[in-house]
Every structure is written in C-alpha cells, then in structure tokens.
Design a protein around this motif. Structure first.
Motif, PDB file in Angstrom:
ATOM      1  N   ARG A  85      -4.050  11.719  20.949  1.00 46.97           N
ATOM      2  CA  ARG A  85      -3.404  10.642  21.192  1.00 46.97           C
ATOM      3  C   ARG A  85      -3.742   9.536  20.367  1.00 46.97           C
ATOM      4  O   ARG A  85      -2.739   8.538  20.237  1.00 46.97           O
ATOM      5  N   TYR A  86      -4.318   9.495  19.347  1.00 49.37           N
ATOM      6  CA  TYR A  86      -4.688   8.643  18.381  1.00 49.37           C
ATOM      7  C   TYR A  86      -4.289   8.741  17.001  1.00 49.37           C
ATOM      8  O   TYR A  86      -4.068   7.868  16.192  1.00 49.37           O
ATOM      9  N   GLN A  87      -3.561  10.160  16.755  1.00 51.14           N
ATOM     10  CA  GLN A  87      -3.359  10.554  15.375  1.00 51.14           C
ATOM     11  C   GLN A  87      -2.282   9.730  14.811  1.00 51.14           C
ATOM     12  O   GLN A  87      -2.214   9.277  13.656  1.00 51.14           O
ATOM     13  N   ALA A  88      -1.082   9.407  15.763  1.00 49.39           N
ATOM     14  CA  ALA A  88      -0.011   8.477  15.029  1.00 49.39           C
ATOM     15  C   ALA A  88      -0.362   7.138  14.758  1.00 49.39           C
ATOM     16  O   ALA A  88      -0.161   6.874  13.702  1.00 49.39           O
ATOM     17  N   VAL A  89      -1.104   6.373  15.422  1.00 47.86           N
ATOM     18  CA  VAL A  89      -1.677   4.971  15.381  1.00 47.86           C
ATOM     19  C   VAL A  89      -2.530   5.247  14.235  1.00 47.86           C
ATOM     20  O   VAL A  89      -2.495   3.979  13.288  1.00 47.86           O
ATOM     21  N   LEU A  90      -3.600   6.257  14.021  1.00 47.20           N
ATOM     22  CA  LEU A  90      -4.182   6.029  12.867  1.00 47.20           C
ATOM     23  C   LEU A  90      -3.717   6.298  11.461  1.00 47.20           C
ATOM     24  O   LEU A  90      -3.953   5.713  10.570  1.00 47.20           O
ATOM     25  N   ARG A  91      -2.426   7.173  11.635  1.00 44.46           N
ATOM     26  CA  ARG A  91      -1.908   7.275  10.252  1.00 44.46           C
ATOM     27  C   ARG A  91      -1.044   6.001   9.832  1.00 44.46           C
ATOM     28  O   ARG A  91      -1.362   5.564   8.762  1.00 44.46           O
ATOM     29  N   LEU A  92      -0.789   5.285  10.626  1.00 42.38           N
ATOM     30  CA  LEU A  92       0.042   4.021  10.704  1.00 42.38           C
ATOM     31  C   LEU A  92      -1.102   3.131  10.157  1.00 42.38           C
ATOM     32  O   LEU A  92      -0.976   2.270   9.039  1.00 42.38           O
ATOM     33  N   ALA A  93      -2.244   3.173  10.923  1.00 42.37           N
ATOM     34  CA  ALA A  93      -3.368   2.090  10.697  1.00 42.37           C
ATOM     35  C   ALA A  93      -3.735   2.170   9.032  1.00 42.37           C
ATOM     36  O   ALA A  93      -4.020   1.288   8.429  1.00 42.37           O
ATOM     37  N   GLU A  94      -4.222   3.400   8.655  1.00 39.08           N
ATOM     38  CA  GLU A  94      -4.770   3.849   7.396  1.00 39.08           C
ATOM     39  C   GLU A  94      -3.538   3.341   6.341  1.00 39.08           C
ATOM     40  O   GLU A  94      -4.040   2.713   5.210  1.00 39.08           O
ATOM     41  N   LEU A  95      -2.326   3.477   6.574  1.00 38.51           N
ATOM     42  CA  LEU A  95      -1.285   3.085   5.557  1.00 38.51           C
ATOM     43  C   LEU A  95      -1.271   1.412   5.437  1.00 38.51           C
ATOM     44  O   LEU A  95      -1.350   0.948   4.301  1.00 38.51           O
ATOM     45  N   ILE A  96      -1.421   0.944   6.484  1.00 39.93           N
ATOM     46  CA  ILE A  96      -1.448  -0.849   6.633  1.00 39.93           C
ATOM     47  C   ILE A  96      -2.677  -1.029   5.832  1.00 39.93           C
ATOM     48  O   ILE A  96      -2.766  -2.075   4.853  1.00 39.93           O
ATOM     49  N   LEU A  97      -3.870  -0.629   6.147  1.00 34.74           N
ATOM     50  CA  LEU A  97      -5.285  -0.849   5.340  1.00 34.74           C
ATOM     51  C   LEU A  97      -5.207  -0.556   3.872  1.00 34.74           C
ATOM     52  O   LEU A  97      -5.874  -1.494   3.374  1.00 34.74           O
ATOM     53  N   ARG A  98      -4.624   0.539   3.510  1.00 35.11           N
ATOM     54  CA  ARG A  98      -4.341   0.837   2.259  1.00 35.11           C
ATOM     55  C   ARG A  98      -3.725  -0.219   1.196  1.00 35.11           C
ATOM     56  O   ARG A  98      -3.808   0.020   0.077  1.00 35.11           O
ATOM     57  N   ASN A  99      -2.552  -0.470   1.733  1.00 33.80           N
ATOM     58  CA  ASN A  99      -1.560  -1.005   1.299  1.00 33.80           C
ATOM     59  C   ASN A  99      -1.155  -2.691   1.431  1.00 33.80           C
ATOM     60  O   ASN A  99      -0.317  -3.127   0.771  1.00 33.80           O
ATOM     61  N   SER A 100      -1.955  -2.820   2.283  1.00 30.60           N
ATOM     62  CA  SER A 100      -1.905  -4.511   2.492  1.00 30.60           C
ATOM     63  C   SER A 100      -3.100  -5.454   2.353  1.00 30.60           C
ATOM     64  O   SER A 100      -4.003  -4.454   2.398  1.00 30.60           O
ATOM     65  N   SER A 101      -3.150  -6.629   2.536  1.00 33.15           N
ATOM     66  CA  SER A 101      -4.156  -7.513   2.437  1.00 33.15           C
ATOM     67  C   SER A 101      -3.680  -8.831   3.476  1.00 33.15           C
ATOM     68  O   SER A 101      -2.236  -8.950   3.388  1.00 33.15           O
ATOM     69  N   ALA A 102      -4.604  -9.476   3.967  1.00 33.76           N
ATOM     70  CA  ALA A 102      -4.258 -10.554   4.669  1.00 33.76           C
ATOM     71  C   ALA A 102      -5.869 -11.648   4.865  1.00 33.76           C
ATOM     72  O   ALA A 102      -6.593 -10.921   5.086  1.00 33.76           O
ATOM     73  N   GLU A 103      -5.438 -13.043   4.567  1.00 34.25           N
ATOM     74  CA  GLU A 103      -6.578 -13.507   4.821  1.00 34.25           C
ATOM     75  C   GLU A 103      -6.122 -14.653   5.693  1.00 34.25           C
ATOM     76  O   GLU A 103      -5.097 -15.145   5.436  1.00 34.25           O
ATOM     77  N   ALA A 104      -7.144 -15.326   6.420  1.00 33.16           N
ATOM     78  CA  ALA A 104      -6.914 -16.346   7.217  1.00 33.16           C
ATOM     79  C   ALA A 104      -8.401 -17.063   7.420  1.00 33.16           C
ATOM     80  O   ALA A 104      -9.399 -16.562   7.443  1.00 33.16           O
ATOM     81  N   GLY A 105      -8.206 -18.341   7.517  1.00 38.01           N
ATOM     82  CA  GLY A 105      -9.632 -19.190   7.730  1.00 38.01           C
ATOM     83  C   GLY A 105      -9.436 -20.508   7.667  1.00 38.01           C
ATOM     84  O   GLY A 105      -8.385 -21.055   6.952  1.00 38.01           O
ATOM     85  N   GLU A 106     -10.399 -21.331   7.943  1.00 39.93           N
ATOM     86  CA  GLU A 106     -10.376 -22.658   7.836  1.00 39.93           C
ATOM     87  C   GLU A 106     -10.616 -22.905   6.179  1.00 39.93           C
ATOM     88  O   GLU A 106     -11.195 -22.405   5.483  1.00 39.93           O
ATOM     89  N   GLY A 107      -9.746 -23.909   5.887  1.00 41.56           N
ATOM     90  CA  GLY A 107      -9.667 -24.300   4.511  1.00 41.56           C
ATOM     91  C   GLY A 107      -9.071 -23.716   3.436  1.00 41.56           C
ATOM     92  O   GLY A 107      -8.951 -23.716   2.318  1.00 41.56           O
ATOM     93  N   ARG A 108      -8.452 -22.380   4.020  1.00 36.06           N
ATOM     94  CA  ARG A 108      -7.782 -21.341   3.073  1.00 36.06           C
ATOM     95  C   ARG A 108      -6.294 -21.080   3.590  1.00 36.06           C
ATOM     96  O   ARG A 108      -6.062 -21.482   4.844  1.00 36.06           O
ATOM     97  N   GLN A 109      -5.337 -20.882   2.573  1.00 37.00           N
ATOM     98  CA  GLN A 109      -3.896 -20.681   2.960  1.00 37.00           C
ATOM     99  C   GLN A 109      -3.827 -19.343   3.664  1.00 37.00           C
ATOM    100  O   GLN A 109      -4.539 -18.422   3.265  1.00 37.00           O
ATOM    101  N   GLN A 110      -3.323 -19.328   4.898  1.00 39.61           N
ATOM    102  CA  GLN A 110      -3.185 -17.943   5.416  1.00 39.61           C
ATOM    103  C   GLN A 110      -1.928 -17.301   4.592  1.00 39.61           C
ATOM    104  O   GLN A 110      -0.874 -17.829   4.344  1.00 39.61           O
ATOM    105  N   THR A 111      -2.399 -16.099   4.144  1.00 37.46           N
ATOM    106  CA  THR A 111      -1.395 -15.063   3.352  1.00 37.46           C
ATOM    107  C   THR A 111      -1.804 -13.837   3.959  1.00 37.46           C
ATOM    108  O   THR A 111      -2.521 -13.241   4.305  1.00 37.46           O
ATOM    109  N   ALA A 112      -0.569 -13.082   3.525  1.00 37.82           N
ATOM    110  CA  ALA A 112      -0.673 -11.555   3.633  1.00 37.82           C
ATOM    111  C   ALA A 112       0.105 -10.928   2.443  1.00 37.82           C
ATOM    112  O   ALA A 112       1.304 -11.368   2.197  1.00 37.82           O
TER     113      ALA A 112
END
Length: 397
Positions: A214-241
């Motif tokens: 039941r996890y396999q479909a979301v894990l495959r999408l999750a791995e693709l997101i983590l390997r090909n994307s970046s996102a940053e957020a926080g005080e004093g920093r511009q929120q980017t992705a």
C-alpha cells in the motif's frame, strides 16, 4: 517556455534573478531597467519563489505522468507503466502536491505502517544479542554497559522516513494551494514519531514486499520528488523551490534500461556506454575513442550499435548530419554494419545507406507523448528489428 525556445524578456527582482541562475533551469541576463532575458539551458522543470514562477516544459508538451514514468524507469528501480501515478495539471507544483497528497492518503488510510528496525545500543541488561567485538574494543574488561543489537517493531522505518521527507519538502513549496497544504501537514503529523531525514542525506533503502504494497506508489513518487527537487523556507530567507530534470540524460537512461530488458529475449549481451578506440597512436593521450550509448555483443564481439538523441540536430536548427557523422564513427571503430539512431519524437523509421561503405544507419523515432505501454512496445519493436538485421547480416556473410 518550451525547452527549445529562444527565451523571453521579463521584469525580475535581483533575488529572483539570482535564484534562477543558481537553479540550473535557466539563465537570467540583465538588460537594464530591471529587465532580464531568461533563456533555457537544456533542462526542464519548474522553479518558484514568492513572486516568480518559471516553467520550462519538455518538447512535445509532455505531461507530468509521462515525465514521471520516464524518470522512474530511468532510475532502474523496477517501475512499470502504472507504477507512478500523477494528477495532470497545467502547473507542475500543483500536480506534484495533489498527487503526493492523494497517494499518501491512500497509503496512510489504514494507519502508519510498522516494521522491524535493527537497533545497536548500549544497555545495562541483555536484549537481543551481544556484539562481542564492539564490547571488547569499546569496553575492555567491563561487564556493563553491554553493546547489544536487537530488532524493534516500530514506525521508524525507511518507508516512513522517505514519506515524511517528501511531505515536508512539498510543504515548503511557495504558494501551494491552502487546502492541499493543509492535507500535506495533516499527513505529515501522522509521521511525527518518525526520524526526520537530514537535508542532503541519502535516502534509506527499501525493498518492495507484500508488507509495504500500500506504500509502494507513494514511495516511488516521494523518491522522485526528493531526488529531483529542492525547497527552502525559514525566517529571513526567501521561500524557494525547484524541480529540475536533465531530459537528455533521462531519455538516454530510459532507452538503455528499456532496451536492455527487450534485448534480454535475444542471444548476447547489451552493454551500455561502451568504450572503444577510434585511432591508433604511440601515446595513450593521442588516441581517439568513441562511446556509443549501447552495443549488443555476441560472443564478446559488437554486432549492433545504438545511439540516443533526445534533442536531434534538427531540433536545434540544424540537420541530422552531425548525428550521422558521430554514429558512422562508432560503426567504423567497432566494425559494425548497422547502427540505430534513436531520437525522441514522432515520425517514421528511415534507413540511410552510407555511400562507399557497407554501413546502414536506421533512424528510429520514439514518440514520448504516447502511453507508457506503447512506448515500451516501440522499444520492443526496435529490439526485434535490430536483432533481425543481425541475423540477416550473418546469413549474407
């Protein structure tokens, strides 16, 4: 913009222009008066800040589902056409966020999955087994504490760590729709007891099994997101992705894996990124070499050559001649009579007989806009036709 476009002129603030230049997706060149010329640099994807979003779409307007299919298959993780589902949306981030939310809701609908985790710990009592070598090296002559190893049934397993990291990543993307962001946060809350993966840490390995179906479909999408994307957020920093993909490499990897599977039905061995000498020289530094994308070997001898071109010379405003020169050199160096030039796009198979040689070059289009099952069927057809040419050449010899 399209990945083959000549660029656009837009007004940008300096911070957004700097982010575009560091994202790897585009180049922003200042023109004065706050205007920048934004040009693609050979990658596709999307970058987003609080005030700007730039999408560079694959040629032929491939949708997200097709892009994720190619990415997953190129990763050589045993995915199949229906393994990575995605909601189609004109805007990539909305599609990714909604797809992740839907698949995570389905995976966590029956509760958080638990599994066995191997734990190494120092205890004052025996639990599991004593790690004798660690006990002697770390605590010579001491009876306690004991260095022990045991299996714990817990939620803190690789599958949940990957899912939590992907939910966190998408939750940091600027301007995700509030209702989707709320769902992502609720889902992440179910995994608060799970260890958070540090930024930049490698993803923990997991193995598909009956327990995590039941996890396999979301894990495959999750791995693709983590390997090909970046996102940053926080005080004093511009929120980017950013979500940035090199389509030329993805296409080359996809064809290599899919063709290898298709050629497994025939004798011999498909070798990827083959290396061979093109010229003789006294010094190694003076030798010329060729590196075809794939070569079929029979009895250790090359019998057919394959080259992939995601962006054919014609895409870049030229003719296919440069691609033919390259693959002609491959055939000459390997003494192979037939080569296959596989390019991304629609069209018909064409045979080019090279004058004053015994070499044939076959142009084989692979239409990536077709359903995944049809794309794989085309690769299987390529394998069958190329092996048929090997047999015909053997008979004529």
């Amino acid at each position: 913009m399209d990945e083959l476009s000549g660029g656009i002129v837009e007004k940008l603030d300096a911070a957004s222009a700097a982010f575009l230049n560091t994202s790897g997706l585009a180049k922003a060149s200042p023109m004065g008066m706050g205007l920048y010329r934004i040009e693609p640099v050979g990658k596709v994807g999307s970058v987003r800040t609080a005030s700007v979003q730039l999408d560079v779409r694959p040629k032929d307007r491939l949708g997200l589902s097709r892009l994720l299919f190619l990415l997953s298959y190129a990763g050589n993780q045993g995915f199949r056409p229906d393994s990575v589902a995605a909601v189609e949306d004109r805007e990539l981030w909305s599609a990714l966020a909604e797809s992740l939310a839907q698949l995570a809701e389905r995976a966590l609908g029956r509760g958080v999955m638990q599994g066995y985790l191997n734990v190494d710990e120092s205890l004052r009592t025996v639990k599991g087994r004593i790690r004798i070598s660690d006990q002697i090296s770390r605590r010579p002559g001491m009876l306690v504490p004991l260095e022990v190893s045991y299996d714990e049934f817990t939620e803190d397993i690789a599958e949940n760590r990957i899912l939590r990291a992907a939910l966190e990543r998408m939750g940091q993307v600027p301007r995700v729709r509030p209702e989707v962001l709320s769902r992502l946060r609720q889902l992440k809350g179910k995994l608060d007891a799970v260890t958070r993966l540090p930024a930049g840490a490698p993803l923990p390995p997991w193995t598909p099994s009956r327990m995590n179906v039941r996890y396999q479909a979301v894990l495959r999408l999750a791995e693709l997101i983590l390997r090909n994307s970046s996102a940053e957020a926080g005080e004093g920093r511009q929120q980017t992705a950013s979500f940035v993909v090199d389509m030329a490499k993805v296409f080359q990897d996809f064809v290599g894996i899919a063709l290898g599977e298709a050629m497994a039905a025939y004798p011999g061995e498909l070798r990827l990124r083959y290396n061979a000498l093109l010229s003789e020289a006294v010094r190694d530094s003076d030798r010329l070499s060729v590196n075809p994308d794939a070569v079929q070997l029979l009895g250790g001898r090359p019998v057919v050559v394959y080259n992939t071109k995601y962006k054919a010379a014609s895409d870049l405003g030229g003719s296919l001649t440069a691609d033919h020169y390259q693959i002609l050199a491959h055939c000459t160096a390997l003494r192979v009579p037939t080569a296959w030039l596989i390019y991304a796009g629609a069209g018909e198979v064409k045979l080019r007989r090279i004058l004053n040689t015994d070499i044939d070059i076959v142009e084989f289009p692979l239409d990536l806009s077709r359903p995944p099952s049809e794309i794989l069927a085309s690769v299987a057809e390529l394998a069958g036709q190329s092996w048929g040419d090997v047999l015909r050449q053997a008979r004529s010899d």
